[in-house]
Design a protein around this motif. Structure first.
Motif, PDB file in Angstrom:
ATOM      1  N   PHE A 345       0.832  -1.201   0.000  1.00  0.00           N
ATOM      2  CA  PHE A 345       0.000   0.000   0.000  1.00  0.00           C
ATOM      3  C   PHE A 345       0.868   1.254   0.000  1.00  0.00           C
ATOM      4  N   ASN A 346       0.488   2.231  -0.806  1.00  0.00           N
ATOM      5  CA  ASN A 346       1.148   3.533  -0.805  1.00  0.00           C
ATOM      6  C   ASN A 346       0.616   4.312   0.397  1.00  0.00           C
ATOM      7  N   THR A 347       1.400   4.380   1.442  1.00  0.00           N
ATOM      8  CA  THR A 347       0.924   4.891   2.727  1.00  0.00           C
ATOM      9  C   THR A 347       0.700   6.403   2.743  1.00  0.00           C
ATOM     10  N   GLN A 348       1.066   7.084   1.667  1.00  0.00           N
ATOM     11  CA  GLN A 348       0.842   8.531   1.606  1.00  0.00           C
ATOM     12  C   GLN A 348      -0.397   8.892   0.801  1.00  0.00           C
ATOM     13  N   LYS A 349      -1.112   7.894   0.293  1.00  0.00           N
ATOM     14  CA  LYS A 349      -2.324   8.144  -0.469  1.00  0.00           C
ATOM     15  C   LYS A 349      -3.548   7.883   0.413  1.00  0.00           C
ATOM     16  N   THR A 362      -5.450  -5.696   4.378  1.00  0.00           N
ATOM     17  CA  THR A 362      -4.654  -6.929   4.387  1.00  0.00           C
ATOM     18  C   THR A 362      -5.558  -8.143   4.563  1.00  0.00           C
ATOM     19  N   LEU A 363      -6.678  -7.965   5.271  1.00  0.00           N
ATOM     20  CA  LEU A 363      -7.587  -9.084   5.524  1.00  0.00           C
ATOM     21  C   LEU A 363      -8.281  -9.574   4.257  1.00  0.00           C
ATOM     22  N   ALA A 364      -8.191  -8.777   3.194  1.00  0.00           N
ATOM     23  CA  ALA A 364      -8.784  -9.200   1.922  1.00  0.00           C
ATOM     24  C   ALA A 364      -7.911 -10.211   1.196  1.00  0.00           C
ATOM     25  N   VAL A 422       2.932  -8.314  15.226  1.00  0.00           N
ATOM     26  CA  VAL A 422       1.913  -8.535  14.201  1.00  0.00           C
ATOM     27  C   VAL A 422       2.250  -9.789  13.395  1.00  0.00           C
ATOM     28  N   MET A 423       1.266 -10.653  13.290  1.00  0.00           N
ATOM     29  CA  MET A 423       1.410 -11.879  12.516  1.00  0.00           C
ATOM     30  C   MET A 423       0.342 -11.897  11.424  1.00  0.00           C
ATOM     31  N   PRO A 424       0.556 -12.615  10.339  1.00  0.00           N
ATOM     32  CA  PRO A 424      -0.459 -12.674   9.289  1.00  0.00           C
ATOM     33  C   PRO A 424      -1.713 -13.379   9.770  1.00  0.00           C
ATOM     34  N   HIS A 425      -2.844 -12.948   9.252  1.00  0.00           N
ATOM     35  CA  HIS A 425      -4.107 -13.584   9.596  1.00  0.00           C
ATOM     36  C   HIS A 425      -4.231 -14.933   8.888  1.00  0.00           C
ATOM     37  N   THR A 426      -5.153 -15.725   9.337  1.00  0.00           N
ATOM     38  CA  THR A 426      -5.454 -16.989   8.650  1.00  0.00           C
ATOM     39  C   THR A 426      -6.778 -16.836   7.909  1.00  0.00           C
ATOM     40  N   SER A 427      -6.963 -17.657   6.876  1.00  0.00           N
ATOM     41  CA  SER A 427      -8.152 -17.561   6.029  1.00  0.00           C
ATOM     42  C   SER A 427      -8.648 -18.949   5.670  1.00  0.00           C
ATOM     43  N   TRP A 587       4.176  -3.644  12.506  1.00  0.00           N
ATOM     44  CA  TRP A 587       3.115  -2.858  13.156  1.00  0.00           C
ATOM     45  C   TRP A 587       2.464  -1.910  12.152  1.00  0.00           C
ATOM     46  N   GLU A 588       3.249  -1.370  11.234  1.00  0.00           N
ATOM     47  CA  GLU A 588       2.740  -0.386  10.266  1.00  0.00           C
ATOM     48  C   GLU A 588       1.749  -0.989   9.270  1.00  0.00           C
ATOM     49  N   ARG A 589       1.757  -2.293   9.097  1.00  0.00           N
ATOM     50  CA  ARG A 589       0.858  -2.983   8.160  1.00  0.00           C
ATOM     51  C   ARG A 589       0.966  -2.375   6.767  1.00  0.00           C
ATOM     52  N   LEU A 590       2.185  -2.434   6.250  1.00  0.00           N
ATOM     53  CA  LEU A 590       2.480  -1.869   4.938  1.00  0.00           C
ATOM     54  C   LEU A 590       1.999  -2.753   3.803  1.00  0.00           C
ATOM     55  N   MET A 591       1.810  -4.040   4.071  1.00  0.00           N
ATOM     56  CA  MET A 591       1.551  -4.966   2.977  1.00  0.00           C
ATOM     57  C   MET A 591       0.870  -6.228   3.479  1.00  0.00           C
TER      58      MET A 591
END
Length: 642
Positions: A345-349, A362-364, A422-427, A587-591
């Motif tokens: 994600f472009n964090t400045q947009k 990210t949950l998508a 922060v860890m990745p979610h499961t799906s 923590w920033e959840r950049l991707m």
């Protein structure tokens, strides 16, 4: 899922980014000054190391992992995708041939096709164009003494004036993020003599990576630039005049390029080059798409392939040449941290400047469905920006890491100090649209003022529908494109509008450099040590202009942790700082991280060989593999290859 190719940026490049080694340099603390007959406060050496003695002594015969008796000769042909319009790798615009930097070398040695040298340590740099490096223990300056036998490919000698000229050229015409970062830290560059030059560093900063930085900058001919009027920042069909072992031999734009060994190269017998540069010719064939590239390999038009597609690795290697044994596959362990590929994600947009919205998005991404449905269950979930390394953050911060974070005061969110990393979610692997994650995401979005209307569209209080531009390049492989399409469908199901129209590689490259996107599927480099390159990758100062910061991250916390890492005096403290940096980035959840494969997958016509024990930090196909001429002739006699 696509893995990086062997001739692209190596993971050690995380701190180099323009030619210097990615690893933080390590300085020998004892013995060097005295053993060389110099003042005890001075260090004179055949290499540079920040924390301890160099692995290789001054009289090393060759790197431990190479075959010094490897035969030289033959041609390796590799497929690649996209287009190119010139050979100035450092131009700001245009679409230069991606391997064209191979013509250059530096004061310290590098792997010209990508990677730090040597490939069995991340802590050392060794003299190549330089014969000796000299500096005080406080590293306020460094002097490089050059060899007297180094020649540019036109036969002219490489002099100290060329080193200083090139340094200034990069500051004046080079990548903006690099020029800005280096000019504030390297405050002087001067010629001391025909074969000696000095660099002086700023006060009040960490100097841990600066000797390695200036020692790793490519060297070009000052006379050639003045005679031709060429510019570093402009596209050009001319290859910069440099001293490397390979040179451009033949090309046709957007079709192929051939690099050949320079028979007059000065350094064939240098110990750093023994067992390396074994192919006479390295040819890159360009293709419009991944399917055409693979068909060319099956037909013997290309002869080596590092496979990046899980689908193809699982299902595509069933053609006759495989059955006959003419093409062989190898699975080679890769112990380095994988680069971080995925949805970024472009964090400045806006609204992506909101961490909770990035979290929701990210949950998508349904890794489990992508892994099973598109990647044939061959990938592993990536948790960290430094996956599998000692400095990967785990659990709740404790001990020295907790103390470091607490010392930064209000810069650190309270949750970072008390919550698990922060860890990745499961799906649900059976449905690309995971309903549980959708509910959690919509709740997060509602908390930030985005709700579903009667038509199922996600809107803010002003009635605007949430919408994003997703930069997608047409030459990307089918697994990558399918993963993107699945993600876009999920966002659409959530009521979000997404424009994911494909663009060609030239337009895509320019939009990437301009950060003209909201979302992109690309990679963030990993890191193994502290150096100023971290500022290009994650720092606020250069975020807008740095191609190594696709998330456009501008975080005071991350900036502070980079400074802490740069200020460490021991490797143990550095690891603590890098662990905290990994924690903060997560923590920033950049991707949304895609999976990775902890192996190299290679397929090649049965005529290429490599050392039995490969080094830990490089596959080295174009660096220290070689051709078995008898096997090559046998393939030709059977009509497999021309």
């Amino acid at each position: 899922m696509t893995k990086s190719k062997p001739f692209q940026i190596d993971r050690r490049k995380a701190l180099g980014l323009i030619g210097a080694s990615a690893a933080a340099p390590l300085m020998p603390r004892t013995g060097w000054g005295e053993s060389h007959g110099a003042d005890p406060a001075m260090i004179r050496s055949h290499g540079y190391s920040f924390y301890g003695d160099l692995k290789y002594p001054a009289d090393y015969p060759h790197w431990a992992y190479v075959n010094p008796d490897a035969p030289r000769g033959g041609e390796i042909v590799i497929g690649t995708r996209g287009t190119f319009d010139g050979f100035n790798r450092w131009a700001w615009r245009g679409n230069p041939e991606s391997n064209s930097g191979v013509v250059a070398e530096a004061l310290f040695g590098e792997m010209p096709w990508g990677g730090g040298l040597p490939a069995d340590t991340i802590t050392d740099s060794y003299c190549l164009v330089a014969r000796e490096v000299e500096y005080p223990e406080d590293q306020t300056w460094v002097i490089f003494h050059l060899r007297d036998d180094v020649k540019f490919r036109n036969g002219q000698p490489v002099m100290a004036k060329d080193v200083v000229f090139t340094h200034n050229l990069f500051l004046e015409q080079g990548i903006r993020s690099y020029a800005r970062s280096v000019s504030e830290r390297v405050i002087g560059a001067e010629v001391l003599g025909d074969l000696s030059c000095k660099f002086t560093f700023a006060d009040g900063i960490s100097r841990r990576s600066l000797i390695d930085q200036v020692g790793g900058t490519p060297i070009f001919s000052e006379d050639w630039y003045k005679e031709t009027g060429e510019r570093l920042d402009e596209p050009s069909v001319n290859s910069p005049m440099a001293s490397g072992p390979y040179q451009v031999a033949d090309y046709e734009f957007n079709r192929f390029v051939v690099y050949e060994r320079n028979p007059d190269y000065w350094g064939w017998e240098h110990p750093a080059n023994k067992g390396r540069f074994n192919f006479d010719r390295v040819r890159f064939e360009y293709f419009a798409d991944d399917t055409a590239e693979f068909e060319a390999f099956k037909a013997g038009i290309t002869t080596f392939r590092q496979e990046g597609s899980t689908k193809r690795w699982a299902t595509g290697y069933d053609f006759p040449a495989i059955s006959r044994g003419d093409v062989v596959r190898e699975t080679i362990p890769d112990s380095t941290a994988p680069n971080n590929s995925g949805i970024i994600f472009n964090t400045q947009k806006p609204p992506l400047d909101n961490r909770n919205i990035r979290h929701a998005l990210t949950l998508a991404f349904n890794f489990e469905w992508v892994r099973e449905s598109l990647q044939y269950s061959l990938t592993t979930q990536r948790n960290s920006y430094v996956e599998g390394q000692e400095w990967e953050a785990k659990g709740v911060p404790q001990g020295a890491e907790l103390e470091l974070l607490q010392s930064l005061g209000d810069l650190v969110p309270a949750g970072m100090l008390t919550e698990e990393v922060v860890m990745p979610h499961t799906s649900n692997p059976r449905d690309p649209i995971d309903r549980r994650n959708k509910r959690a995401a919509l709740k997060l979005l509602e908390e930030e003022g985005w709700t579903l209307d009667a038509e199922g569209k996600l809107r803010n209080a002003a009635g605007e529908q949430m919408s994003f531009n997703f930069l997608v390049i047409s030459t990307w492989d089918d697994v990558r494109l399918s993963s993107i399409e699945t993600y876009v469908r999920t966002l659409t199901d959530w009521g979000i509008a997404v424009n994911a129209t494909k663009v060609d590689s030239a337009q895509g490259q320019q939009r990437f450099l301009d950060k003209d996107y909201d979302i992109i599927h690309t990679r963030i480099l990993t890191f193994s040590s502290a150096g100023t390159g971290l500022k290009q990758m994650f720092g606020s100062e250069t975020a807008q202009v740095s191609s190594y910061n696709p998330a456009n991250l501008q975080s005071p916390l991350v900036d502070a942790l980079i400074e802490k890492a740069l200020d460490t005096k021991t490797r143990a403290d550095e690891i603590i700082a890098l662990t905290a940096l990994d924690r903060a980035l997560r923590w920033e959840r950049l991707m949304a991280h895609e999976g990775f494969v902890p192996e190299y997958w290679t397929a090649q016509y049965d005529m290429f060989e490599h050392p039995a024990d490969l080094p830990p930090y490089a596959l080295g196909v174009l660096d220290f593999w070689w051709m078995n001429e008898e096997k090559h002739k046998a393939l030709q006699e059977r009509g497999v290859l021309k």
